[in-house]
Design a protein around this motif. Structure first.
Motif, PDB file in Angstrom:
ATOM      1  N   ARG A 173      15.959  -7.787   1.277  1.00  0.00           N
ATOM      2  CA  ARG A 173      15.559  -8.556   0.093  1.00  0.00           C
ATOM      3  C   ARG A 173      15.422  -7.657  -1.135  1.00  0.00           C
ATOM      4  N   MET A 174      15.021  -6.428  -0.908  1.00  0.00           N
ATOM      5  CA  MET A 174      14.868  -5.496  -2.013  1.00  0.00           C
ATOM      6  C   MET A 174      16.221  -5.011  -2.527  1.00  0.00           C
ATOM      7  N   GLY A 175      17.190  -4.848  -1.622  1.00  0.00           N
ATOM      8  CA  GLY A 175      18.464  -4.273  -1.992  1.00  0.00           C
ATOM      9  C   GLY A 175      19.611  -5.255  -2.095  1.00  0.00           C
ATOM     10  N   GLY A 176      20.341  -5.397  -0.995  1.00  0.00           N
ATOM     11  CA  GLY A 176      21.574  -6.178  -1.011  1.00  0.00           C
ATOM     12  C   GLY A 176      21.415  -7.624  -1.436  1.00  0.00           C
ATOM     13  N   GLU A 177      20.372  -8.281  -0.987  1.00  0.00           N
ATOM     14  CA  GLU A 177      20.189  -9.691  -1.338  1.00  0.00           C
ATOM     15  C   GLU A 177      19.666  -9.890  -2.762  1.00  0.00           C
ATOM     16  N   ARG A 178      19.081  -8.844  -3.337  1.00  0.00           N
ATOM     17  CA  ARG A 178      18.587  -8.844  -4.720  1.00  0.00           C
ATOM     18  C   ARG A 178      17.521  -9.929  -4.964  1.00  0.00           C
ATOM     19  N   THR A 179      16.794 -10.251  -3.901  1.00  0.00           N
ATOM     20  CA  THR A 179      15.727 -11.245  -4.030  1.00  0.00           C
ATOM     21  C   THR A 179      14.599 -10.727  -4.911  1.00  0.00           C
ATOM     22  N   TRP A 180      14.259  -9.458  -4.737  1.00  0.00           N
ATOM     23  CA  TRP A 180      13.198  -8.886  -5.553  1.00  0.00           C
ATOM     24  C   TRP A 180      13.563  -8.907  -7.035  1.00  0.00           C
ATOM     25  N   GLU A 181      14.822  -8.661  -7.320  1.00  0.00           N
ATOM     26  CA  GLU A 181      15.264  -8.651  -8.707  1.00  0.00           C
ATOM     27  C   GLU A 181      15.012 -10.000  -9.359  1.00  0.00           C
ATOM     28  N   ALA A 182      15.279 -11.068  -8.609  1.00  0.00           N
ATOM     29  CA  ALA A 182      15.026 -12.415  -9.135  1.00  0.00           C
ATOM     30  C   ALA A 182      13.532 -12.655  -9.308  1.00  0.00           C
ATOM     31  N   MET A 183      12.723 -12.197  -8.347  1.00  0.00           N
ATOM     32  CA  MET A 183      11.276 -12.381  -8.431  1.00  0.00           C
ATOM     33  C   MET A 183      10.686 -11.661  -9.638  1.00  0.00           C
ATOM     34  N   LEU A 184      11.222 -10.485  -9.942  1.00  0.00           N
ATOM     35  CA  LEU A 184      10.696  -9.709 -11.052  1.00  0.00           C
ATOM     36  C   LEU A 184      11.020 -10.334 -12.409  1.00  0.00           C
ATOM     37  N   CYS A 185      11.907 -11.331 -12.410  1.00  0.00           N
ATOM     38  CA  CYS A 185      12.193 -12.060 -13.643  1.00  0.00           C
ATOM     39  C   CYS A 185      11.165 -13.166 -13.890  1.00  0.00           C
ATOM     40  N   THR A 186      10.247 -13.332 -12.966  1.00  0.00           N
ATOM     41  CA  THR A 186       9.170 -14.316 -13.109  1.00  0.00           C
ATOM     42  C   THR A 186       7.893 -13.591 -13.529  1.00  0.00           C
ATOM     43  N   GLN A 187       6.767 -14.246 -13.384  1.00  0.00           N
ATOM     44  CA  GLN A 187       5.489 -13.633 -13.748  1.00  0.00           C
ATOM     45  C   GLN A 187       4.970 -12.668 -12.689  1.00  0.00           C
ATOM     46  N   LEU A 188       5.686 -12.547 -11.588  1.00  0.00           N
ATOM     47  CA  LEU A 188       5.250 -11.659 -10.514  1.00  0.00           C
ATOM     48  C   LEU A 188       5.467 -10.198 -10.895  1.00  0.00           C
ATOM     49  N   THR A 189       4.509  -9.364 -10.545  1.00  0.00           N
ATOM     50  CA  THR A 189       4.667  -7.925 -10.704  1.00  0.00           C
ATOM     51  C   THR A 189       5.199  -7.338  -9.392  1.00  0.00           C
ATOM     52  N   LEU A 190       5.576  -6.075  -9.442  1.00  0.00           N
ATOM     53  CA  LEU A 190       6.032  -5.411  -8.223  1.00  0.00           C
ATOM     54  C   LEU A 190       4.911  -5.382  -7.189  1.00  0.00           C
ATOM     55  N   GLY A 191       3.684  -5.192  -7.640  1.00  0.00           N
ATOM     56  CA  GLY A 191       2.551  -5.204  -6.717  1.00  0.00           C
ATOM     57  C   GLY A 191       2.372  -6.542  -6.029  1.00  0.00           C
ATOM     58  N   ASP A 192       2.601  -7.648  -6.761  1.00  0.00           N
ATOM     59  CA  ASP A 192       2.528  -8.981  -6.152  1.00  0.00           C
ATOM     60  C   ASP A 192       3.558  -9.116  -5.040  1.00  0.00           C
ATOM     61  N   ILE A 193       4.760  -8.631  -5.312  1.00  0.00           N
ATOM     62  CA  ILE A 193       5.845  -8.751  -4.336  1.00  0.00           C
ATOM     63  C   ILE A 193       5.550  -7.919  -3.092  1.00  0.00           C
ATOM     64  N   VAL A 194       5.131  -6.688  -3.297  1.00  0.00           N
ATOM     65  CA  VAL A 194       4.834  -5.816  -2.155  1.00  0.00           C
ATOM     66  C   VAL A 194       3.693  -6.393  -1.327  1.00  0.00           C
TER      67      VAL A 194
END
Length: 262
Positions: free
Chosen positions: A93-114
């Protein structure tokens, strides 16, 4: 520097739930296969070693070897489930699927995702570890009332190993490097932590190493609960697992920020 540090911290106390829910909805589509996959290795070890070697070994520390091993496999199941979810699914999700990249375009921070990813990995470990304890209780190798006390320990074990695995995911350049963590860290830890045989039977140097390993503390707690024994050094075990759950979170968040900013 302060702004960079705050950027990797959770924005609030509930944003991570959105990440957890997203992973849960995706997991529901393959839930049965995923649960069976997580249970396969510890269940095989429980029945093959428990009923195979158990016949020759007899009793260990005042109980049957199967009962001794069942508690160890509950902790191992939590460890492997949380680890594999983090170093493979989260890594994807962090790399190839680029899910994190999409999440970071929202109000979520990296800490929220982790934090959401760690909570999800802890949930999967809870499911896997609970299944092992239920099988053990059904077969008469654990006390039913004590299982409720084992659940928070299993969940904490999952969080600790998910946090450690998140550091590996942050540092690994590709999937091939993730195998080294399994073979060079998890496998030796399995045999040094009292899951398969008593730590007291090992040389003193290995006993000292075992006292530093999170799996050893988890095994001691879960085994005491499942066998209905008073837990020795309860505060030490819980504190150690909490340290392994919390400190790697902050380190992995900082490492992930550096990785994603490349």
């Amino acid at each position: 520097m302060t702004e960079g540090y705050l950027a990797v911290m959770p924005a609030n106390a509930w944003n991570w739930v959105a990440v957890w829910r997203r992973n849960f909805l995706a997991w529901k589509k393959i839930a049965l296969a995923a649960v069976l996959g997580n249970l396969a290795e510890p269940m095989i070890s429980l029945f093959a070693l428990g009923f195979g070697l158990g016949i020759m070994i007899g009793r260990v520390e005042g109980t049957s070897y199967v009962a001794f091993l069942a508690a160890g496999m509950a902790a191992v199941s939590a460890m492997t489930s949380a680890t594999y979810e983090t170093i493979y699914s989260t890594f994807a999700r962090m790399g190839g699927e680029r899910t994190w990249e999409a999440m970071l375009c929202t109000q979520l921070t990296l800490g929220d995702i982790v934090l959401g990813e760690l909570a999800w990995a802890g949930t999967k470990s809870l499911l896997a570890g609970t299944a092992i304890t239920l099988v053990a209780a059904t077969l008469g190798y654990a006390a039913w009332p004590s299982l409720l006390y084992a659940l928070p320990i299993i969940a904490l074990t999952g969080l600790a190993f998910a946090s450690l695995a998140m550091i590996v995911a942050a540092l690994a350049p590709n999937y091939d490097c993730l195998v080294f963590y399994q073979t060079l860290v998890l496998t030796p830890m399995l045999f040094l932590s009292g899951a398969v045989f008593p730590v007291s039977q090992m040389p003193s140097a290995f006993q000292q190493i075992s006292s530093l390993l999170p799996l050893a503390h988890s095994v001691d707690l879960i085994r005491s609960v499942m066998l209905g024994r008073p837990a020795e050094s309860l505060g030490l075990h819980v504190t150690t697992l909490c340290i392994y759950a919390v400190l790697p979170f902050f380190l992995s968040a900082a490492l992930l920020r550096r990785r994603l900013m490349r």
